[in-house]
Motif scaffolding. Structure first.
Motif, PDB file in Angstrom:
ATOM      1  N   LYS A 113      10.098 -33.505  26.223  1.00 35.70           N
ATOM      2  CA  LYS A 113       9.190 -34.524  26.758  1.00 35.70           C
ATOM      3  C   LYS A 113       9.457 -35.875  26.104  1.00 35.70           C
ATOM      4  N   GLU A 114       9.442 -36.912  26.903  1.00 37.18           N
ATOM      5  CA  GLU A 114       9.464 -38.274  26.374  1.00 37.18           C
ATOM      6  C   GLU A 114       8.108 -38.544  25.729  1.00 37.18           C
ATOM      7  N   ALA A 115       8.050 -39.526  24.853  1.00 35.59           N
ATOM      8  CA  ALA A 115       6.817 -39.828  24.125  1.00 35.59           C
ATOM      9  C   ALA A 115       5.628 -40.027  25.058  1.00 35.59           C
ATOM     10  N   GLN A 116       5.822 -40.772  26.136  1.00 31.27           N
ATOM     11  CA  GLN A 116       4.715 -41.070  27.039  1.00 31.27           C
ATOM     12  C   GLN A 116       4.238 -39.838  27.811  1.00 31.27           C
ATOM     13  N   ASP A 117       5.024 -38.769  27.822  1.00 30.41           N
ATOM     14  CA  ASP A 117       4.648 -37.554  28.541  1.00 30.41           C
ATOM     15  C   ASP A 117       3.963 -36.516  27.652  1.00 30.41           C
ATOM     16  N   THR A 140      -2.047 -37.635  24.605  1.00 30.25           N
ATOM     17  CA  THR A 140      -2.348 -38.912  23.956  1.00 30.25           C
ATOM     18  C   THR A 140      -2.510 -38.801  22.440  1.00 30.25           C
ATOM     19  N   HIS A 175       0.556 -40.013  20.704  1.00 29.41           N
ATOM     20  CA  HIS A 175       1.069 -41.345  20.999  1.00 29.41           C
ATOM     21  C   HIS A 175       1.083 -42.277  19.797  1.00 29.41           C
ATOM     22  N   GLN A 197       5.746 -43.252  18.857  1.00 31.28           N
ATOM     23  CA  GLN A 197       6.259 -43.075  20.221  1.00 31.28           C
ATOM     24  C   GLN A 197       7.517 -42.205  20.238  1.00 31.28           C
ATOM     25  N   THR A 229       6.550 -32.613  17.884  1.00 40.57           N
ATOM     26  CA  THR A 229       7.290 -33.866  17.933  1.00 40.57           C
ATOM     27  C   THR A 229       8.577 -33.804  17.117  1.00 40.57           C
TER      28      THR A 229
END
Length: 129
Positions: free
Chosen positions: A30-34, A37, A40, A44, A62
């Motif tokens: 997953k990308e950070a924005q996905d 929250t 986040h 990022q 992460t």
């Protein structure tokens, strides 16, 4: 941390299992924005999701946490006692898009870089300088 290493890196390198029920699961990068929250605020950074169709739960982690669990990084931490994580840039390693996860000793005299394949989160290289 040994248990976390065994769980996450088996999921990345072999077959993901659900953290909650132990059934086979699916791993997604997953990308950070996905990511949810609550992740986040962590520079990022990208991560993984281990999704279980059996119990309908998803477990996230992460880049910084995953690379901290690696035995080489744990030894670096044990040797230098005080380290901090720094997210590096996206690079190419042997023609493969990669993310850099760096750990620096206090004072920045020693550094360990972990290069992670961007698409699969597999370790491409670990360099200490």
């Amino acid at each position: 941390m040994k248990w976390l290493y065994g769980y996450y890196w088996q999921a990345i390198d072999q077959e993901p299992m659900c953290f909650f029920c132990g059934e086979p699961a699916r791993l997604l990068v997953k990308e950070a924005q996905d990511l949810p929250t609550k992740y986040h605020g962590l520079s990022q950074q990208a991560g993984i999701a281990i999704m279980c169709s059996h119990c309908q739960r998803t477990h996230y982690n992460t880049l910084s946490h995953l690379t901290l669990d690696l035995p080489q990084v744990r030894r670096f931490w044990n040797k230098h006692k005080c380290i901090h994580w720094q997210q590096g840039e996206q690079i190419e390693h042997a023609g493969i898009p990669a993310l850099v996860s760096s750990f620096k000793s206090k004072g920045g005299q020693r550094q360990m870089d972990v290069l992670i394949e961007q698409q699969t989160f597999r370790v491409l290289a670990i360099n200490e300088c």
